[in-house]
Enzyme design. Structure first.
Site, PDB file in Angstrom:
ATOM      1  N   GLU A 107       0.831  -1.195   0.000  1.00  9.70           N
ATOM      2  CA  GLU A 107       0.000   0.000   0.000  1.00  9.70           C
ATOM      3  C   GLU A 107       0.866   1.246   0.000  1.00  9.70           C
ATOM      4  OE1 GLU A 107      -4.091  -1.233   2.197  1.00  9.70           O
ATOM      5  OE2 GLU A 107      -2.386  -0.985   3.520  1.00  9.70           O
ATOM      6  N   CYS A 131       3.459   8.400   1.276  1.00  8.51           N
ATOM      7  CA  CYS A 131       4.034   7.436   2.207  1.00  8.51           C
ATOM      8  C   CYS A 131       4.153   6.119   1.445  1.00  8.51           C
ATOM      9  CB  CYS A 131       3.105   7.312   3.409  1.00  8.51           C
ATOM     10  SG  CYS A 131       3.598   6.044   4.583  1.00  8.51           S
ATOM     11  N   CYS A 138       6.810  -7.162   6.522  1.00  5.17           N
ATOM     12  CA  CYS A 138       7.953  -6.642   7.275  1.00  5.17           C
ATOM     13  C   CYS A 138       8.429  -7.729   8.230  1.00  5.17           C
ATOM     14  CB  CYS A 138       7.552  -5.398   8.072  1.00  5.17           C
ATOM     15  SG  CYS A 138       8.950  -4.593   8.914  1.00  5.17           S
ATOM     16  N   CYS A 142       7.382  -5.674  15.164  1.00  7.14           N
ATOM     17  CA  CYS A 142       6.959  -4.774  16.241  1.00  7.14           C
ATOM     18  C   CYS A 142       5.489  -5.100  16.580  1.00  7.14           C
ATOM     19  CB  CYS A 142       7.101  -3.318  15.813  1.00  7.14           C
ATOM     20  SG  CYS A 142       8.795  -2.905  15.325  1.00  7.14           S
ATOM     21  N   CYS A 145       2.335  -2.877  15.429  1.00  8.31           N
ATOM     22  CA  CYS A 145       2.233  -2.478  14.021  1.00  8.31           C
ATOM     23  C   CYS A 145       1.555  -3.581  13.220  1.00  8.31           C
ATOM     24  CB  CYS A 145       3.637  -2.214  13.472  1.00  8.31           C
ATOM     25  SG  CYS A 145       3.681  -1.888  11.698  1.00  8.31           S
ATOM     26  N   GLY A 193       7.115  -2.208   5.624  1.00  8.05           N
ATOM     27  CA  GLY A 193       8.489  -2.670   5.483  1.00  8.05           C
ATOM     28  C   GLY A 193       9.509  -1.838   6.217  1.00  8.05           C
ATOM     29  N   GLU A 194      10.697  -2.413   6.334  1.00  8.81           N
ATOM     30  CA  GLU A 194      11.822  -1.736   6.955  1.00  8.81           C
ATOM     31  C   GLU A 194      12.780  -1.339   5.817  1.00  8.81           C
ATOM     32  OE1 GLU A 194      12.994  -0.369   9.694  1.00  8.81           O
ATOM     33  OE2 GLU A 194      14.907  -0.119   8.677  1.00  8.81           O
ATOM     34  N   SER A 227      12.556   6.162   7.409  1.00 15.34           N
ATOM     35  CA  SER A 227      12.232   5.806   8.790  1.00 15.34           C
ATOM     36  C   SER A 227      12.705   4.386   9.067  1.00 15.34           C
ATOM     37  CB  SER A 227      10.715   5.915   8.982  1.00 15.34           C
ATOM     38  OG  SER A 227      10.345   5.512  10.274  1.00 15.34           O
ATOM     39  N   SER A 250      12.621   5.021  14.800  1.00 19.00           N
ATOM     40  CA  SER A 250      11.466   4.575  15.582  1.00 19.00           C
ATOM     41  C   SER A 250      11.968   4.094  16.935  1.00 19.00           C
ATOM     42  CB  SER A 250      10.755   3.439  14.841  1.00 19.00           C
ATOM     43  OG  SER A 250      10.262   3.931  13.610  1.00 19.00           O
ATOM     44  N   LEU A 251      11.925   4.967  17.910  1.00 19.83           N
ATOM     45  CA  LEU A 251      12.470   4.613  19.230  1.00 19.83           C
ATOM     46  C   LEU A 251      11.389   3.961  20.095  1.00 19.83           C
ATOM     47  CD1 LEU A 251      15.346   4.930  20.376  1.00 19.83           C
ATOM     48  CD2 LEU A 251      14.473   6.823  21.762  1.00 19.83           C
ATOM     49  N   HIS A 252      10.319   4.673  20.344  1.00 23.46           N
ATOM     50  CA  HIS A 252       9.137   4.168  21.069  1.00 23.46           C
ATOM     51  C   HIS A 252       9.356   3.852  22.545  1.00 23.46           C
ATOM     52  CE1 HIS A 252       7.249   4.297  17.239  1.00 23.46           C
ATOM     53  NE2 HIS A 252       7.861   3.245  16.748  1.00 23.46           N
ATOM     54  N   ASN A 326      -2.186   4.228  16.560  1.00 25.17           N
ATOM     55  CA  ASN A 326      -3.329   3.856  15.728  1.00 25.17           C
ATOM     56  C   ASN A 326      -3.650   2.408  16.033  1.00 25.17           C
ATOM     57  OD1 ASN A 326      -3.612   6.326  14.077  1.00 25.17           O
ATOM     58  ND2 ASN A 326      -1.542   5.813  13.440  1.00 25.17           N
ATOM     59  N   CYS A 369      -0.227   5.475  10.184  1.00 20.77           N
ATOM     60  CA  CYS A 369       1.007   4.782  10.550  1.00 20.77           C
ATOM     61  C   CYS A 369       0.714   3.449  11.203  1.00 20.77           C
ATOM     62  CB  CYS A 369       1.798   5.601  11.555  1.00 20.77           C
ATOM     63  SG  CYS A 369       2.666   6.948  10.825  1.00 20.77           S
TER      64      CYS A 369
HETATM   65  N1  SAH Z   1      10.027   0.111   9.446  1.00 20.88           N
HETATM   66  C1  SAH Z   1      10.081   1.549   9.515  1.00 20.88           C
HETATM   67  C2  SAH Z   1       8.854   2.204   8.895  1.00 20.88           C
HETATM   68  C3  SAH Z   1       7.626   1.825   9.658  1.00 20.88           C
HETATM   69  S1  SAH Z   1       6.157   2.793   9.630  1.00 20.88           S
HETATM   70  C4  SAH Z   1      10.176   1.966  10.976  1.00 20.88           C
HETATM   71  O1  SAH Z   1       9.902   1.150  11.829  1.00 20.88           O
HETATM   72  O2  SAH Z   1      10.546   3.101  11.236  1.00 20.88           O
HETATM   73  C5  SAH Z   1       6.515   4.361  10.286  1.00 20.88           C
HETATM   74  C6  SAH Z   1       6.257   4.592  11.769  1.00 20.88           C
HETATM   75  O3  SAH Z   1       4.967   4.187  12.221  1.00 20.88           O
HETATM   76  C7  SAH Z   1       7.251   3.844  12.641  1.00 20.88           C
HETATM   77  O4  SAH Z   1       7.757   4.726  13.598  1.00 20.88           O
HETATM   78  C8  SAH Z   1       6.394   2.807  13.288  1.00 20.88           C
HETATM   79  O5  SAH Z   1       6.934   2.337  14.497  1.00 20.88           O
HETATM   80  C9  SAH Z   1       5.102   3.563  13.475  1.00 20.88           C
HETATM   81  N2  SAH Z   1       3.962   2.714  13.774  1.00 20.88           N
HETATM   82  C10 SAH Z   1       3.815   1.397  13.502  1.00 20.88           C
HETATM   83  N3  SAH Z   1       2.632   0.951  13.945  1.00 20.88           N
HETATM   84  C11 SAH Z   1       2.000   2.005  14.491  1.00 20.88           C
HETATM   85  C12 SAH Z   1       0.730   2.171  15.113  1.00 20.88           C
HETATM   86  N4  SAH Z   1      -0.119   1.158  15.212  1.00 20.88           N
HETATM   87  N5  SAH Z   1       0.414   3.395  15.578  1.00 20.88           N
HETATM   88  C13 SAH Z   1       1.268   4.422  15.453  1.00 20.88           C
HETATM   89  N6  SAH Z   1       2.475   4.329  14.876  1.00 20.88           N
HETATM   90  C14 SAH Z   1       2.843   3.131  14.404  1.00 20.88           C
END
Ligand code: SAH
Length: 379
Positions: A107, A131, A138, A142, A145, A193-194, A227, A250-252, A326, A369
């Site tokens: 997508e 995007c 992927c 995570c 996601c 994807g990464e 990203s 993407s630290l989180h 999300n 996202c």
């Molecule tokens: N693989 C890359 C791109 C992923 S999508 C990465 O991890 O950075 C881009 C961002 O959306 C990333 O920071 C990812 O962690 C975040 N993301 C993934 N699932 C999400 C969700 N359910 N809600 C909010 N952000 C999310």
């Protein structure tokens, strides 16, 4: 006879066909020469493709008809077939599900952020962002996601990545987004994807995007964001390539204990190592990076984590982009309440860290996202 729903169609094997968008300028000249055509045709094709977003040789009417047919099979096979497009946010967001040559699904999401005016003065210009996906599925797993839940199907080819961007540029120019025709200005690798796990194809695609028109799309380097979950060797490689694109990490979570569970690859490269690599990236590009932080209620949104994150980032050239979680199907996790989010922002700001909160564009069409799962048509 009715055709089977997509979901029953087993992906076929084999590499995606070679496409014009895979090729750098020298390889394009070699490819047309191989076809028995004069080398100047390569530049003519580049103008059609990168300046007019034309990917169908049949419409390249300044080429002899026989040549158009030859090119259609050798360099311009369809890479992406649209399966479905969904609109949201009053037509300013469009998500497209694409089928690849082997049946794999990805997508991409096109978004317009209209110009903003304050007292008659423009404070932001019209921005159109796409995007894009870099892999089908992927492998990073995570748990919050949607894409991560299905595992990795395969890497996308360079052309499969570039074609998503060219399709977006074409849609923007055609006025498919509410607000009328416009110019694609930004690309974010935040789809499925990464990107850094598909390094060579990503890197080639970035060159196609930033090479000056008509040799490439001529997008500005800084308007392209890659990203990553934090694949340290690949971040350092990207720094060495000096492409100048913006890095997002993407630290989180600021602590390894929690990040090990939210971003499993943290057990390989931890928070300190990822931030050190991002710092190296910044030394090369001179541009600040962003830290993505999904706000997950009761999981990573505690004040002490905001303080720890602030202390980690205060001395660095980084800013924080908070993403309200999300929700994804089947997960009990939810976004943090707004007051918790506000306190998190405040605690970062008092430490001198710049923070923005990302909007949840496209969430009602599962286009926000982390919601891209490329589910085929329901029913
Ligand atoms: N693989 C890359 C791109 C992923 S999508 C990465 O991890 O950075 C881009 C961002 O959306 C990333 O920071 C990812 O962690 C975040 N993301 C993934 N699932 C999400 C969700 N359910 N809600 C909010 N952000 C999310």
């Amino acid at each position: 006879m009715t055709s089977l729903p997509l979901v029953f169609e087993a992906p076929r094997r084999g590499n995606p066909p070679r496409h014009f968008a895979d090729l750098d300028p020298a390889a394009r000249r070699a490819a047309v020469t191989e076809l028995g055509l004069p080398a100047f045709r390569a530049d003519q094709l580049a103008r059609h493709y990168y300046a007019r977003f034309e990917n169908d040789p049949a419409a390249m009417t300044d080429l002899p008809p026989a040549m158009r047919e030859q090119l259609a099979v050798s360099l311009f096979r369809p890479m992406l077939t649209p399966v479905r497009t969904l609109e949201a946010d009053k037509g300013t967001t469009r998500k497209t599900l694409w089928k690849l040559h082997d049946g794999a699904l990805v997508e991409s999401v096109l978004m317009r952020y209209p110009a903003k005016f304050k007292n008659g003065v423009q404070v932001r210009s019209d921005r159109i962002t796409v995007c894009v996906s870099s892999q089908a599925g992927c492998g990073m797993a995570c748990p919050f996601c949607a894409t991560g839940q299905g595992g990795l199907t395969r890497n996308l080819s360079t052309a499969e990545i570039v074609e998503q961007v060219v399709a977006a540029a074409r849609a923007a120019a055609a006025g498919d987004l509410a607000g009328g025709p416009g110019r694609l200005s930004n690309v974010v690798f935040m789809g499925m994807g990464e990107p850094l796990a598909n390094y060579n194809r990503l890197s080639a695609a970035l060159h196609r995007l930033i090479d000056p028109a008509p040799g490439g799309l001529g997008l500005s380097r800084r308007s392209i964001t890659v990203s990553t979950v934090g694949l340290v060797p690949a971040i350092l490689k990207l720094a060495d390539e000096d492409l100048g694109v913006t890095l997002a990490v993407s630290l989180h979570a600021p602590d390894d204990e929690l990040r090990n569970t939210l971003v499993p690859v943290n057990t390989r490269w931890n928070v300190a190592e990822v931030l050190a690599a991002a710092d190296t990236y910044v030394e090369r590009t001179g541009r600040r990076y962003s830290i993505e932080y999904a706000m997950i209620r009761g999981v990573n949104d505690q004040p002490w984590r905001a303080e720890l994150l602030g202390d980690l980032l205060a001395p660095r050239l980084a800013h924080v982009n908070l993403i309200p979680l999300n929700p994804t199907p089947g997960s009990e996790w939810d976004a943090s309440p707004k007051d918790v989010e506000a306190e998190f922002v405040r605690l970062l700001e008092v430490r001198g860290v710049a923070v923005t909160v990302r909007d949840t564009r496209g969430s009602d069409i599962d286009g926000a996202c982390g919601q891209l799962a490329a589910a085929p048509l329901e029913g």
